[in-house]
Design a protein around this motif. Sequence first.
Motif, PDB file in Angstrom:
ATOM      1  N   LEU A  66      44.462  45.525  34.442  1.00 21.18           N
ATOM      2  CA  LEU A  66      44.647  47.513  34.706  1.00 21.18           C
ATOM      3  C   LEU A  66      44.499  47.256  36.331  1.00 21.18           C
ATOM      4  CD1 LEU A  66      44.496  49.467  30.828  1.00 21.18           C
ATOM      5  CD2 LEU A  66      45.839  48.399  32.498  1.00 21.18           C
ATOM      6  N   PRO A  67      44.921  48.703  36.528  1.00 19.02           N
ATOM      7  CA  PRO A  67      44.223  48.612  38.327  1.00 19.02           C
ATOM      8  C   PRO A  67      43.115  49.257  38.136  1.00 19.02           C
ATOM      9  CG  PRO A  67      46.822  49.256  37.440  1.00 19.02           C
ATOM     10  CD  PRO A  67      46.140  49.034  36.611  1.00 19.02           C
ATOM     11  N   GLN A  68      42.885  49.237  39.616  1.00 25.33           N
ATOM     12  CA  GLN A  68      40.948  48.960  39.473  1.00 25.33           C
ATOM     13  C   GLN A  68      40.605  50.864  39.536  1.00 25.33           C
ATOM     14  OE1 GLN A  68      38.921  46.741  42.744  1.00 25.33           O
ATOM     15  NE2 GLN A  68      41.435  45.436  42.619  1.00 25.33           N
ATOM     16  N   VAL A  69      41.241  51.714  38.165  1.00 30.42           N
ATOM     17  CA  VAL A  69      40.932  53.390  38.658  1.00 30.42           C
ATOM     18  C   VAL A  69      40.118  53.259  36.902  1.00 30.42           C
ATOM     19  CG1 VAL A  69      42.735  53.378  39.293  1.00 30.42           C
ATOM     20  CG2 VAL A  69      42.821  53.120  36.686  1.00 30.42           C
ATOM     21  N   ALA A  70      39.455  54.406  37.295  1.00 36.75           N
ATOM     22  CA  ALA A  70      38.914  54.870  35.977  1.00 36.75           C
ATOM     23  C   ALA A  70      39.901  54.913  34.927  1.00 36.75           C
ATOM     24  CB  ALA A  70      38.121  56.593  36.314  1.00 36.75           C
ATOM     25  N   PHE A  71      38.933  54.639  33.630  1.00 33.76           N
ATOM     26  CA  PHE A  71      39.267  54.275  32.940  1.00 33.76           C
ATOM     27  C   PHE A  71      38.709  54.892  31.028  1.00 33.76           C
ATOM     28  CE2 PHE A  71      41.615  51.158  28.830  1.00 33.76           C
ATOM     29  CZ  PHE A  71      42.853  51.695  29.295  1.00 33.76           C
ATOM     30  N   LYS A  72      39.547  55.628  30.531  1.00 34.73           N
ATOM     31  CA  LYS A  72      38.518  55.590  29.110  1.00 34.73           C
ATOM     32  C   LYS A  72      39.414  55.868  28.213  1.00 34.73           C
ATOM     33  CE  LYS A  72      37.061  60.324  30.750  1.00 34.73           C
ATOM     34  NZ  LYS A  72      36.457  61.919  31.483  1.00 34.73           N
ATOM     35  N   SER A 746      30.263  16.183  30.608  1.00 35.53           N
ATOM     36  CA  SER A 746      29.923  17.483  31.776  1.00 35.53           C
ATOM     37  C   SER A 746      31.405  18.055  32.033  1.00 35.53           C
ATOM     38  CB  SER A 746      28.965  16.969  32.530  1.00 35.53           C
ATOM     39  OG  SER A 746      29.449  15.904  33.374  1.00 35.53           O
ATOM     40  N   ARG A 747      31.346  18.720  32.946  1.00 32.09           N
ATOM     41  CA  ARG A 747      32.583  19.047  33.735  1.00 32.09           C
ATOM     42  C   ARG A 747      32.029  20.116  34.660  1.00 32.09           C
ATOM     43  NH1 ARG A 747      32.917  22.835  28.966  1.00 32.09           N
ATOM     44  NH2 ARG A 747      32.924  24.744  29.337  1.00 32.09           N
ATOM     45  N   LEU A 748      32.906  20.426  35.287  1.00 33.76           N
ATOM     46  CA  LEU A 748      32.967  20.549  36.675  1.00 33.76           C
ATOM     47  C   LEU A 748      33.986  21.606  37.056  1.00 33.76           C
ATOM     48  CD1 LEU A 748      31.378  21.209  39.341  1.00 33.76           C
ATOM     49  CD2 LEU A 748      33.180  19.411  39.943  1.00 33.76           C
ATOM     50  N   THR A 749      34.446  22.778  36.676  1.00 35.16           N
ATOM     51  CA  THR A 749      34.655  24.282  37.305  1.00 35.16           C
ATOM     52  C   THR A 749      35.208  25.043  38.022  1.00 35.16           C
ATOM     53  OG1 THR A 749      35.514  24.225  34.591  1.00 35.16           O
ATOM     54  CG2 THR A 749      35.722  25.928  36.234  1.00 35.16           C
ATOM     55  N   ALA A 750      36.397  24.651  39.553  1.00 36.68           N
ATOM     56  CA  ALA A 750      36.438  25.928  40.327  1.00 36.68           C
ATOM     57  C   ALA A 750      37.245  26.495  40.158  1.00 36.68           C
ATOM     58  CB  ALA A 750      36.368  24.845  41.761  1.00 36.68           C
ATOM     59  N   SER A 751      37.114  27.771  40.505  1.00 36.11           N
ATOM     60  CA  SER A 751      37.923  28.924  39.992  1.00 36.11           C
ATOM     61  C   SER A 751      38.290  29.300  41.599  1.00 36.11           C
ATOM     62  CB  SER A 751      37.645  29.680  39.117  1.00 36.11           C
ATOM     63  OG  SER A 751      36.817  30.094  38.622  1.00 36.11           O
ATOM     64  N   LEU A 752      39.026  30.459  41.614  1.00 36.94           N
ATOM     65  CA  LEU A 752      39.953  31.436  42.479  1.00 36.94           C
ATOM     66  C   LEU A 752      40.269  32.769  42.418  1.00 36.94           C
ATOM     67  CD1 LEU A 752      39.473  32.289  45.339  1.00 36.94           C
ATOM     68  CD2 LEU A 752      42.039  30.784  45.704  1.00 36.94           C
ATOM     69  N   LEU A 753      39.827  33.504  42.005  1.00 32.54           N
ATOM     70  CA  LEU A 753      40.781  34.821  41.125  1.00 32.54           C
ATOM     71  C   LEU A 753      40.636  35.985  42.845  1.00 32.54           C
ATOM     72  CD1 LEU A 753      41.246  36.982  39.514  1.00 32.54           C
ATOM     73  CD2 LEU A 753      39.031  37.880  39.000  1.00 32.54           C
ATOM     74  N   LEU A 754      42.013  36.387  42.777  1.00 35.28           N
ATOM     75  CA  LEU A 754      42.135  37.223  43.320  1.00 35.28           C
ATOM     76  C   LEU A 754      42.719  38.722  43.124  1.00 35.28           C
ATOM     77  CD1 LEU A 754      44.756  35.011  46.637  1.00 35.28           C
ATOM     78  CD2 LEU A 754      41.405  36.061  46.748  1.00 35.28           C
ATOM     79  N   ARG A 755      42.064  39.885  43.681  1.00 36.36           N
ATOM     80  CA  ARG A 755      42.649  40.554  42.931  1.00 36.36           C
ATOM     81  C   ARG A 755      43.056  41.531  44.176  1.00 36.36           C
ATOM     82  NH1 ARG A 755      39.824  42.703  39.338  1.00 36.36           N
ATOM     83  NH2 ARG A 755      41.248  44.204  38.408  1.00 36.36           N
ATOM     84  N   ASN A 756      44.040  42.278  43.838  1.00 37.23           N
ATOM     85  CA  ASN A 756      44.907  43.685  43.888  1.00 37.23           C
ATOM     86  C   ASN A 756      45.640  42.792  45.420  1.00 37.23           C
ATOM     87  OD1 ASN A 756      46.100  45.377  45.791  1.00 37.23           O
ATOM     88  ND2 ASN A 756      44.030  46.502  46.513  1.00 37.23           N
ATOM     89  N   LEU A 757      46.449  41.927  45.133  1.00 39.60           N
ATOM     90  CA  LEU A 757      47.117  40.992  46.139  1.00 39.60           C
ATOM     91  C   LEU A 757      47.983  41.277  46.926  1.00 39.60           C
ATOM     92  CD1 LEU A 757      48.507  38.060  44.388  1.00 39.60           C
ATOM     93  CD2 LEU A 757      47.059  37.866  45.644  1.00 39.60           C
ATOM     94  N   THR A 758      48.430  43.246  46.983  1.00 38.80           N
ATOM     95  CA  THR A 758      49.402  43.491  47.591  1.00 38.80           C
ATOM     96  C   THR A 758      48.833  44.169  48.947  1.00 38.80           C
ATOM     97  OG1 THR A 758      49.492  45.756  46.294  1.00 38.80           O
ATOM     98  CG2 THR A 758      51.052  43.978  46.375  1.00 38.80           C
ATOM     99  N   GLY A 759      47.346  44.136  48.517  1.00 32.90           N
ATOM    100  CA  GLY A 759      46.500  44.580  50.179  1.00 32.90           C
ATOM    101  C   GLY A 759      46.854  46.402  49.996  1.00 32.90           C
ATOM    102  N   GLY A 760      47.218  46.708  48.558  1.00 33.93           N
ATOM    103  CA  GLY A 760      47.118  48.346  48.951  1.00 33.93           C
ATOM    104  C   GLY A 760      45.960  48.763  48.859  1.00 33.93           C
ATOM    105  N   ARG A 761      45.386  50.226  50.589  1.00 30.34           N
ATOM    106  CA  ARG A 761      44.510  50.604  50.054  1.00 30.34           C
ATOM    107  C   ARG A 761      44.572  52.599  50.258  1.00 30.34           C
ATOM    108  NH1 ARG A 761      41.411  48.831  54.097  1.00 30.34           N
ATOM    109  NH2 ARG A 761      41.150  46.722  54.204  1.00 30.34           N
ATOM    110  N   ASP A 762      46.341  52.938  49.327  1.00 32.07           N
ATOM    111  CA  ASP A 762      45.782  53.945  48.634  1.00 32.07           C
ATOM    112  C   ASP A 762      46.060  54.340  47.314  1.00 32.07           C
ATOM    113  OD1 ASP A 762      46.683  54.445  51.287  1.00 32.07           O
ATOM    114  OD2 ASP A 762      48.554  54.260  50.751  1.00 32.07           O
ATOM    115  N   THR A 763      45.223  53.694  47.188  1.00 34.12           N
ATOM    116  CA  THR A 763      45.202  53.801  44.948  1.00 34.12           C
ATOM    117  C   THR A 763      43.517  54.959  44.813  1.00 34.12           C
ATOM    118  OG1 THR A 763      46.058  51.867  44.794  1.00 34.12           O
ATOM    119  CG2 THR A 763      44.885  52.730  42.490  1.00 34.12           C
ATOM    120  N   VAL A 764      43.888  55.692  44.733  1.00 37.55           N
ATOM    121  CA  VAL A 764      42.858  56.589  44.279  1.00 37.55           C
ATOM    122  C   VAL A 764      42.144  56.041  43.204  1.00 37.55           C
ATOM    123  CG1 VAL A 764      41.665  59.168  43.454  1.00 37.55           C
ATOM    124  CG2 VAL A 764      43.516  58.977  45.022  1.00 37.55           C
TER     125      VAL A 764
END
Length: 807
Positions: A66-72, A746-764
């Motif tokens: 979900l978007p990075q907003v308060a959630f109950k 054994s196993r080796l894992t590399a991962s990259l996570l990108l949040r908010n790809l659009t780069g919006g800055r106006d989300t309260v």
Amino acid sequence: MPKSLFCLVVFLLSGGTAAAQYPDDEYYPYAEREERRELLVTDSTLFYRAVQSAADLYGEQTDFNLPQVAFKRRGLERRAGRISFAGMDLSYRYLPALRLLGAEEIRYAGLVPPPGESGGAGGVRLVGFSAGEPLQPFLASVRLTDRNYLAGAKVAASAHLGRGWRASLALDARTGRDMHVEGVFTNALTVGLRLFRRFGGEHALSLVCIVPPSVRGTRLSSSEEAFTLTGDRLYNPAWGYQDGRVRNSRVRRETLPLLVADYAVPLSEAASLSLRLGAEAGVARYSMLDWYDARTPMPDNYRYLPSYTDDLETERAWLTRDPRYTQIDWDELIRRNRMQGGHAVYALDDRVERPVRLCLDAAFSVRTDSRLTLRCGVSLRSDRTRFYRQMRDLLGAGYVTDIDRYLVDDDTYSNLLQNDLRHPDRTIREGDRFGYDYAIRSREIRARFCAEYRSDRFRFDLCAELGAAAVRRRGFYEKELFPGALSYGPSRTVRFAPWRLKALAGWSFSPRSYLEAAVMAGAEPPLSEALFYQPSYNNRIVDDPSPERTFAAEASWRRTGPSLDMRITAFAVAVFDGLETRRYYDDLAALFCDMSVAGIGRLCLGIEAAAEVRLSYRWSLALAASAGRYRHIRDPLLTVLSDVDNTAVLTHAAGRMAGCAVGGTPQTAATAGVSYFGPKGWGGRLSAGYAGGRYVEPMPLRRTDRIAGQAALTPEAFDAFTRQERLADAFTLDASLFRTFYFDRSRLTASLLLRNLTGGRDTVYNGYESLRVRRIRSGDATEWMPHASRRTYAWPRSFYLTVSYRF
């Protein structure tokens, strides 16, 4: 089947109580290793139990998508749900260490009861350890991010120590500053240890110890005017420059170790007993600036903003982001202190909490036959938390005197200044306690009973819980305004009788289709701090405290198959007699006041749906959505007392909250994610989320007749006081990519996570209404208007890069 029903009726009539117990063997992934193979031949319920024990699909898919907003979830407060570990309520701070130690989590959504526990209306997350051993017992991991901290590392190991003992050790470290929000940083180290041993074949002892010291710089909410003037949606008024270096005034310092012991005893093939003891103790500090007969040092105070000063110089300073105006000027505070001859007018102190929480739980389980399981138990909890202020930094001064500075110029109470009458005019230096010192202790005992019945297609669960709770405050300072027992020593003990009843019935139409319905009713004590008008230095208890009552119902349908797993739930939750207390400055009365808000009522109606679709061998689709109507349905009653003498400013006044939306959560939410698992260890995921129907947290005080009815002299002012601000809908787009390299063992894992790809800055992220009102004068006329709402904004584009190695 008649024998099972007869046993259930007899146990119900005998008034038994219920207990927590781990899920039956056919529920956990190591069931095929057990010797009771006869169940596979004689009991057809196994064909239906998989669909009956549905996972919390909605919770799993919305936690991170979900978007990075308060959630109950379902509009309920966080205390409506719980994390349970060995019968003890667990804080989120311990989950990372428990996961590293090998703990598993089972989520029970809404009214679905975990085995042996009744749970509340908000679901239960059951944390426990399985009987198996990890195939790859060692883990080393490093990660980089630009949110909250810069770098982190994890190490975990599991090994046999000899003589039947097995040990697991985990370490999680994080350090660095946030790359987006100035002043935010984290320095944390969590160490976890688990020891496990079996005695006499089946007796099992588990010891878990977690120590999570941390230091974190935080950020504060602010007004929209401050965000607009600075042009920075992540503006943080909590920091400033001292000698050219960034210093945050709001820093959390916590060290809260946890110790849990769990002893399981099999009494027979069908009965078992477990005893659990949990303890949590330590210290939590939160620093804040204080001022004595001086102007507030907080830069975004409304008196320092251009809308109040109405001068071009102030506006120009904010627009150019002059740190002397927009941030805390530490150098100026120190300079003013040095001009006072040793006495501080500005100081940095800690609000300290020292909790000691103990929990003892005993649980008994017996399986009368293959279809009926009875569980009962008892739990005892004790929580004693001491609160006080402690001087951290006098900012170049030598001391302060422990008196109530707000009363120095008061015509009536200027001769009643002592915070600690038994030690008057104490000189406070760095490290000393001052201001207030008190403890709140709550004790609770609960007995519970659960009956779980399973036939070929039918499932029935009945849970009952009854207890007794007591809360009391003890003051260690005698406040001169409230001498003797009014502030010093023990207060009157407030007693409650919490209870809960829950029933669930389900029917499997086939091994892939299942329908269930559940109902719940219960009453819980309010938060201990909410029982006192001013717990810092007053033993006075709010009028007629009552438990918070909850009534809930839900119906759920699940469909499973080779390519589809889907669950749809409709729910209704009604909460009555909620209680809150707040301390604030009343602008109309020009007094510091203590307020109680009683009789809060909320109704949350809605539907949740989630599905996992296996599109092909390598592609899968995850969908989740919820829509609801979360509203206040009653006008709470407000009582406001003067903080200095407890005279009534407002008595049982109605706050017109009925119809206001529950703040801090979206009424509508949806998420969709597509995952790809390619050859040679490649994989990725792309997800989108939406949150709508969001509102700021409403405040009942501004909706009373005293403010909205009398202070609001114009229709515009009345609308400003009563209208609840709606926040803009939020959207997010996230992506992740990983590659796993497999070796022999054994196993080796590399991962990259990108949040908010659009780069919006106006989300309260979230917002709340202010308790303060502002006086506006125009000639001879005076008008009152509410202060601007406070809010915080979500992070822009951010990343997490992780490299882990399991062996």
